[in-house]
Design a protein around this motif. Structure first.
Motif, PDB file in Angstrom:
ATOM      1  N   LYS A 109      24.441 -63.429 -32.430  1.00 48.88           N
ATOM      2  CA  LYS A 109      24.581 -62.604 -33.653  1.00 48.88           C
ATOM      3  C   LYS A 109      23.365 -62.708 -34.576  1.00 48.88           C
ATOM      4  O   LYS A 109      23.480 -62.519 -35.795  1.00 48.88           O
ATOM      5  CB  LYS A 109      25.882 -62.926 -34.404  1.00 48.88           C
ATOM      6  CG  LYS A 109      27.136 -62.859 -33.519  1.00 48.88           C
ATOM      7  CD  LYS A 109      28.419 -62.904 -34.307  1.00 48.88           C
ATOM      8  CE  LYS A 109      29.606 -63.081 -33.364  1.00 48.88           C
ATOM      9  NZ  LYS A 109      30.883 -63.231 -34.039  1.00 48.88           N
ATOM     10  N   ASP A 111      21.082 -60.720 -34.865  1.00 47.09           N
ATOM     11  CA  ASP A 111      20.755 -59.409 -35.445  1.00 47.09           C
ATOM     12  C   ASP A 111      21.254 -59.255 -36.875  1.00 47.09           C
ATOM     13  O   ASP A 111      20.760 -58.422 -37.625  1.00 47.09           O
ATOM     14  CB  ASP A 111      21.342 -58.285 -34.580  1.00 47.09           C
ATOM     15  CG  ASP A 111      22.848 -58.388 -34.409  1.00 47.09           C
ATOM     16  OD1 ASP A 111      23.551 -57.473 -34.824  1.00 47.09           O
ATOM     17  OD2 ASP A 111      23.332 -59.401 -33.879  1.00 47.09           O
ATOM     18  N   ALA A 145      24.282 -60.748 -28.411  1.00 42.13           N
ATOM     19  CA  ALA A 145      25.014 -60.269 -27.237  1.00 42.13           C
ATOM     20  C   ALA A 145      25.119 -58.752 -27.245  1.00 42.13           C
ATOM     21  O   ALA A 145      25.185 -58.127 -26.202  1.00 42.13           O
ATOM     22  CB  ALA A 145      26.408 -60.886 -27.224  1.00 42.13           C
ATOM     23  N   SER A 146      25.127 -58.159 -28.442  1.00 46.19           N
ATOM     24  CA  SER A 146      25.324 -56.718 -28.521  1.00 46.19           C
ATOM     25  C   SER A 146      24.008 -55.937 -28.505  1.00 46.19           C
ATOM     26  O   SER A 146      24.019 -54.721 -28.591  1.00 46.19           O
ATOM     27  CB  SER A 146      26.127 -56.370 -29.773  1.00 46.19           C
ATOM     28  OG  SER A 146      25.428 -56.819 -30.917  1.00 46.19           O
ATOM     29  N   THR A 173      36.506 -68.935 -29.067  1.00 43.00           N
ATOM     30  CA  THR A 173      36.844 -67.548 -29.326  1.00 43.00           C
ATOM     31  C   THR A 173      36.011 -66.976 -30.468  1.00 43.00           C
ATOM     32  O   THR A 173      35.655 -67.705 -31.393  1.00 43.00           O
ATOM     33  CB  THR A 173      38.328 -67.450 -29.695  1.00 43.00           C
ATOM     34  OG1 THR A 173      38.593 -68.442 -30.671  1.00 43.00           O
ATOM     35  CG2 THR A 173      39.183 -67.706 -28.488  1.00 43.00           C
ATOM     36  N   VAL A 175      32.905 -65.957 -30.535  1.00 46.88           N
ATOM     37  CA  VAL A 175      31.446 -66.131 -30.579  1.00 46.88           C
ATOM     38  C   VAL A 175      30.721 -64.921 -30.004  1.00 46.88           C
ATOM     39  O   VAL A 175      29.520 -64.775 -30.187  1.00 46.88           O
ATOM     40  CB  VAL A 175      30.937 -67.380 -29.818  1.00 46.88           C
ATOM     41  CG1 VAL A 175      31.373 -68.652 -30.492  1.00 46.88           C
ATOM     42  CG2 VAL A 175      31.329 -67.354 -28.378  1.00 46.88           C
ATOM     43  N   GLY A 176      31.460 -64.043 -29.320  1.00 51.66           N
ATOM     44  CA  GLY A 176      30.828 -62.864 -28.729  1.00 51.66           C
ATOM     45  C   GLY A 176      30.664 -63.008 -27.224  1.00 51.66           C
ATOM     46  O   GLY A 176      29.809 -62.364 -26.623  1.00 51.66           O
ATOM     47  N   LYS A 177      31.503 -63.805 -26.635  1.00 48.19           N
ATOM     48  CA  LYS A 177      31.387 -64.065 -25.199  1.00 48.19           C
ATOM     49  C   LYS A 177      31.714 -62.809 -24.387  1.00 48.19           C
ATOM     50  O   LYS A 177      30.986 -62.482 -23.456  1.00 48.19           O
ATOM     51  CB  LYS A 177      32.324 -65.214 -24.819  1.00 48.19           C
ATOM     52  CG  LYS A 177      32.054 -65.767 -23.445  1.00 48.19           C
ATOM     53  CD  LYS A 177      32.562 -67.187 -23.306  1.00 48.19           C
ATOM     54  CE  LYS A 177      34.059 -67.267 -23.545  1.00 48.19           C
ATOM     55  NZ  LYS A 177      34.823 -66.563 -22.501  1.00 48.19           N
ATOM     56  N   SER A 178      32.776 -62.101 -24.761  1.00 50.80           N
ATOM     57  CA  SER A 178      33.115 -60.874 -24.023  1.00 50.80           C
ATOM     58  C   SER A 178      32.009 -59.843 -24.168  1.00 50.80           C
ATOM     59  O   SER A 178      31.666 -59.152 -23.209  1.00 50.80           O
ATOM     60  CB  SER A 178      34.412 -60.271 -24.543  1.00 50.80           C
ATOM     61  OG  SER A 178      35.424 -61.224 -24.548  1.00 50.80           O
ATOM     62  N   THR A 179      31.452 -59.750 -25.371  1.00 49.37           N
ATOM     63  CA  THR A 179      30.368 -58.792 -25.602  1.00 49.37           C
ATOM     64  C   THR A 179      29.192 -59.124 -24.692  1.00 49.37           C
ATOM     65  O   THR A 179      28.606 -58.240 -24.066  1.00 49.37           O
ATOM     66  CB  THR A 179      29.929 -58.841 -27.088  1.00 49.37           C
ATOM     67  OG1 THR A 179      31.076 -58.651 -27.908  1.00 49.37           O
ATOM     68  CG2 THR A 179      28.900 -57.779 -27.400  1.00 49.37           C
ATOM     69  N   THR A 197      36.975 -56.757 -25.914  1.00 45.81           N
ATOM     70  CA  THR A 197      36.369 -57.460 -27.046  1.00 45.81           C
ATOM     71  C   THR A 197      37.254 -57.212 -28.256  1.00 45.81           C
ATOM     72  O   THR A 197      37.888 -56.178 -28.361  1.00 45.81           O
ATOM     73  CB  THR A 197      34.957 -56.957 -27.389  1.00 45.81           C
ATOM     74  OG1 THR A 197      35.039 -55.581 -27.688  1.00 45.81           O
ATOM     75  CG2 THR A 197      33.993 -57.198 -26.280  1.00 45.81           C
ATOM     76  N   SER A 198      37.305 -58.139 -29.155  1.00 45.70           N
ATOM     77  CA  SER A 198      38.158 -57.957 -30.329  1.00 45.70           C
ATOM     78  C   SER A 198      37.703 -58.849 -31.452  1.00 45.70           C
ATOM     79  O   SER A 198      36.860 -59.710 -31.281  1.00 45.70           O
ATOM     80  CB  SER A 198      39.594 -58.301 -29.989  1.00 45.70           C
ATOM     81  OG  SER A 198      39.767 -59.696 -30.114  1.00 45.70           O
ATOM     82  N   THR A 203      40.705 -63.773 -27.021  1.00 43.85           N
ATOM     83  CA  THR A 203      40.744 -62.563 -26.207  1.00 43.85           C
ATOM     84  C   THR A 203      40.623 -62.843 -24.714  1.00 43.85           C
ATOM     85  O   THR A 203      41.337 -62.288 -23.908  1.00 43.85           O
ATOM     86  CB  THR A 203      39.611 -61.606 -26.618  1.00 43.85           C
ATOM     87  OG1 THR A 203      39.747 -61.362 -27.988  1.00 43.85           O
ATOM     88  CG2 THR A 203      39.705 -60.309 -25.874  1.00 43.85           C
ATOM     89  N   THR A 204      39.697 -63.692 -24.344  1.00 45.65           N
ATOM     90  CA  THR A 204      39.418 -63.880 -22.923  1.00 45.65           C
ATOM     91  C   THR A 204      40.346 -64.947 -22.347  1.00 45.65           C
ATOM     92  O   THR A 204      40.390 -66.056 -22.834  1.00 45.65           O
ATOM     93  CB  THR A 204      37.957 -64.300 -22.716  1.00 45.65           C
ATOM     94  OG1 THR A 204      37.151 -63.365 -23.395  1.00 45.65           O
ATOM     95  CG2 THR A 204      37.605 -64.309 -21.260  1.00 45.65           C
ATOM     96  N   SER A 245      29.275 -58.109 -40.252  1.00 40.86           N
ATOM     97  CA  SER A 245      29.182 -57.203 -39.105  1.00 40.86           C
ATOM     98  C   SER A 245      28.008 -56.245 -39.268  1.00 40.86           C
ATOM     99  O   SER A 245      27.687 -55.486 -38.373  1.00 40.86           O
ATOM    100  CB  SER A 245      30.481 -56.427 -38.936  1.00 40.86           C
ATOM    101  OG  SER A 245      30.727 -55.666 -40.091  1.00 40.86           O
TER     102      SER A 245
END
Ligand code: GDP
Length: 369
Positions: A109, A111, A145-146, A173, A175-179, A197-198, A203-204, A245
């Protein structure tokens, strides 16, 4: 069911009997999903379509046990941490779970930091915290990640390591792992956006494999719920307000002693002693910052918590609990980072009283701007 089918969102094995367990999907939805070819469990389906989360009967032990599988594999570990919640997102027992496997830390993150951020200082600060927590990674990589263009250094490491072993991605949870996994899937040619992602922790659910070459894969592990994160004092909507965000806009106040700043209803900073000082806050642009006299602060909080001062929202004020005070000496050009919320910096030596929810970590560092 004879064949094991995985949810494409979270990786849990789809089952049609236990409503409160991972991977549940009603029989009828299973049939429809099979016809269409993509299967989400009910939980991921709801999360994707309604952003609604159902709590599951899964304990942290189950998550952590899954991590210990790494120690038995030929593995390289990428541990993701959140730049805004370093204390809350690092996995203290990592060496215990992964044994002697080599690992790096990916700081996510980045960014969202102001453009003028000194990333060398950020890295230095993170290395210090890791060291203080007994974590000695092979490397620390900063990125987002994004944002694909920030991931080149990470991909280089992944490609090098996956010549000899599986690359496991671990993280608590949010931290942006799914992203990150979604981005790696897209990059390595798989189906785009297959993982949910949520904004909500948890989530995962199960491991997902992303093949990098014939032999080895990137393996997504379950997100570990971490109880000291600020996020766990708040529900999903409240969390949305707190988590930065968008690119942060700093807000500066010139304060005299005996003045107080509220950061929504989540934190309160009393300026106790010092010369007139500028306090600059780096928090989500959605957070309301309010200045008042310290002598009026208790009354102001009681009168406005849940309304002007939010989060918490009105209906959650009772469950949110109270803020705990802590007296802190800050030097000129030091930051104090509040895990999950952001940070503020001062231009003079000051004594403050910082009020935050119990269990939320703080860290003092040389200013990164
Ligand atoms: P997980 O629980 O670790 O899988 O986390 P998610 O991938 O669901 O991400 C949690 C939240 O952080 C989501 O709102 C993401 O959009 C956001 N997020 C993740 N990575 C980044 C990033 O690099 N930059 C920004 N700005 N937001 C991110």
């Amino acid at each position: 069911m004879t064949e094991m089918i995985q949810c494409v969102g979270c990786g849990a094995i789809i089952q049609t009997t236990e409503v409160d367990e991972a991977g549940y999907l009603p029989e009828s939805a299973l049939r429809k999903g099979l016809e269409k070819g993509t299967l989400y469990c009910q939980r991921c389906f709801r999360l994707r379509h309604y952003n609604e989360l159902k709590d599951l009967n899964i304990s942290d032990d189950v998550f952590l046990n899954r991590l210990s599988e790494i120690a038995e594999d030929k593995a390289f570990v990428v541990s993701i941490i959140d730049i805004f919640d370093v204390e809350g997102s690092l996995i203290h027992g990592l060496p215990r779970f992964i044994g002697n496997q080599p690992f790096i830390v990916f700081v996510n993150k980045v960014d969202l930091l102001p453009k003028s951020t000194n990333l060398k200082r950020v890295e230095h600060w993170i290395r210090r915290i890791l060291k203080e927590n007994g974590l000695f990674p092979n490397d620390v990589i900063l990125g987002s990640a994004s944002k694909n263009h920030t991931l080149a250094a990470l991909r280089t490491v992944i490609e090098k390591e996956s010549k000899h072993r599986n690359v496991y991605i671990v993280g608590v949870t949010n931290v942006g792992k799914s992203t990150l996994i979604n981005n790696l899937i897209a990059y390595y040619g798989g189906e785009k956006e297959v993982i949910t992602t949520s904004n909500h922790p948890g989530t995962t659910l199960d491991m997902i494999r992303v093949p990098v070459n014939e032999q080895y894969a990137i393996i997504d592990t379950p997100g570990i719920i971490h109880r000291t994160q600020l996020g766990l004092h708040l529900n999903r909507e409240e969390l949305k307000m707190v988590l930065p965000s968008k690119l942060m806009k700093p807000t500066t106040f010139q304060l005299n002693p005996n003045q107080t700043i509220f950061i929504g209803g989540i934190a309160r900073v009393d300026f106790n002693k010092g010369e007139r000082t500028s306090f600059t806050f780096y928090v989500s642009n959605d957070m309301y910052l309010h200045r008042t006299k310290t002598e009026n602060a208790d009354g102001f909080y009681q009168a406005h918590i849940g309304e002007l001062l939010q989060p918490p929202f009105k209906e959650n004020v009772d469950s949110f609990g109270t803020l705990s005070p802590r007296t802190i000496q800050l030097k000129a050009d030091q930051d104090i980072a509040i895990s999950g919320l952001g940070w503020f910096t001062v231009n003079q030596d000051v004594e403050i009283v910082l009020w935050i929810p119990k269990g939320v970590g703080i860290s003092i560092r040389e200013s990164i701007i």
